[in-house]
Design an enzyme around this catalytic site. Sequence first.
Site, PDB file in Angstrom:
ATOM      1  N   ASP A 172      -0.993  -0.898   4.822  1.00 45.84           N
ATOM      2  CA  ASP A 172      -1.632  -0.911   3.542  1.00 45.84           C
ATOM      3  C   ASP A 172      -1.008  -2.350   2.871  1.00 45.84           C
ATOM      4  O   ASP A 172      -0.502  -1.321   1.938  1.00 45.84           O
ATOM      5  CB  ASP A 172      -2.578  -0.284   3.242  1.00 45.84           C
ATOM      6  CG  ASP A 172      -3.335  -0.813   1.744  1.00 45.84           C
ATOM      7  OD1 ASP A 172      -3.815  -2.180   1.612  1.00 45.84           O
ATOM      8  OD2 ASP A 172      -3.567  -0.196   0.461  1.00 45.84           O
ATOM      9  N   LYS A 225     -12.428  -0.647  -2.798  1.00 42.09           N
ATOM     10  CA  LYS A 225     -11.316   0.081  -3.610  1.00 42.09           C
ATOM     11  C   LYS A 225     -13.105   1.666  -4.502  1.00 42.09           C
ATOM     12  O   LYS A 225     -14.085   0.580  -4.164  1.00 42.09           O
ATOM     13  CB  LYS A 225     -11.031  -0.295  -5.115  1.00 42.09           C
ATOM     14  CG  LYS A 225      -9.700  -0.436  -4.600  1.00 42.09           C
ATOM     15  CD  LYS A 225      -9.062  -0.009  -4.588  1.00 42.09           C
ATOM     16  CE  LYS A 225      -7.389  -0.034  -4.672  1.00 42.09           C
ATOM     17  NZ  LYS A 225      -6.190   0.832  -4.951  1.00 42.09           N
ATOM     18  N   LYS A 228       4.816   4.786  -0.510  1.00 45.39           N
ATOM     19  CA  LYS A 228       4.750   3.191  -0.878  1.00 45.39           C
ATOM     20  C   LYS A 228       6.322   3.567  -1.923  1.00 45.39           C
ATOM     21  O   LYS A 228       6.778   4.341  -2.266  1.00 45.39           O
ATOM     22  CB  LYS A 228       4.138   3.308  -1.907  1.00 45.39           C
ATOM     23  CG  LYS A 228       2.591   3.255  -1.589  1.00 45.39           C
ATOM     24  CD  LYS A 228       1.559   3.246  -2.826  1.00 45.39           C
ATOM     25  CE  LYS A 228       0.636   2.859  -2.987  1.00 45.39           C
ATOM     26  NZ  LYS A 228      -1.051   2.477  -4.275  1.00 45.39           N
ATOM     27  N   ASP A 234     -10.274   3.926  -0.738  1.00 42.52           N
ATOM     28  CA  ASP A 234     -10.175   4.353  -2.524  1.00 42.52           C
ATOM     29  C   ASP A 234     -10.433   4.952  -3.664  1.00 42.52           C
ATOM     30  O   ASP A 234     -10.961   4.335  -4.232  1.00 42.52           O
ATOM     31  CB  ASP A 234      -8.397   3.655  -2.284  1.00 42.52           C
ATOM     32  CG  ASP A 234      -7.359   3.669  -3.960  1.00 42.52           C
ATOM     33  OD1 ASP A 234      -7.651   4.873  -4.354  1.00 42.52           O
ATOM     34  OD2 ASP A 234      -6.277   3.494  -3.715  1.00 42.52           O
TER      35      ASP A 234
END
Length: 325
Positions: free
Chosen positions: A293, A148, A243, A173
């Site tokens: 992920d 991140k 997602k 990300d």
Amino acid sequence: MNRIISATVERWPVAGAFIISRGAKTSVDVVVCTVGDGAHVGRGEGTPIYYEGETAEACAAAINAYEGPLDREALLRAMPRGAARNALDCALWDLEAKQAGMPVWQLAGVQPPTPLPTAFTISLNDPVQMEQDARAAAGRGFALLKCKLTGEGDRQRIAAVRAGAPGARLIVDANESWHDIDIAAEAEALAALGVEMVEQPVFHGREDRLAGVKSPLPLCADESCHTRADLDRLGDFDAVNIKLDKAGGLTEALALARAARERGFRIMVGCMLGTSLGIAPAALVAQGADWIDLDGALLLAKDREGGLSLQNGLLQPGSLWGMGQ
């Protein structure tokens, strides 16, 4: 006759804290939907999309108030995308598989689930802590780390992660935090450290910012891609992150994956924080994906019985949610 039995809210503690550029989480609230026909019961789980203002309570209320047809294709038209539709859609898949006496993968016409090389998330922190976290993750067998970032000091963070896990594959990300910096230059610097993909560098709705950007790394749309309807405006991205909560269920996620591949996009399958009840359906979409992920349940302090387990860095199919009869 199929009917909605209940939609309830559950809170699950995170192991430590999950930190991204928007803030930290120490627990996650999920909505669990249960449907049945009197003889069989199906369950599904959704995690509210917090950056869109969803809450678990509102999602549960939406499911309990739903009076439309309990048919997955009709559900795509009758209910907006999001965690509520995801939980109900996945519950219907689970129920239909039990009614048919077969696992969900067979009902869906996809390949049987195999162990997946999932990424493990390295939360946003100072370089020293991220190096320690990367070393610990590599020690657990994770060969792919997702870092991140925040748009400031990212090169130092990735250099530290690389020092902690010199043999790991790295993806990052940006969580929309690169919108006002030189994306190509930042990507070039991270490519030199072995990063292989950048997720969501720009603000959702401002995909035009990528026009003319010549990135040495593939750029993956996350917040910018929810359903098939978004694909037309993502021409400057190279990949899409699918997602189930964003797509509003396994039905749309499978369709999005097919449509994205047909258009030449590479595929990442990700998840929100949640238990294996919510992660298991995504594992079906993730078969053959370029990046996976699905560590959402691994970041919790505990998981459900029968959940997906980790062996040698590979996510193993569990017995939960339609993986077998």
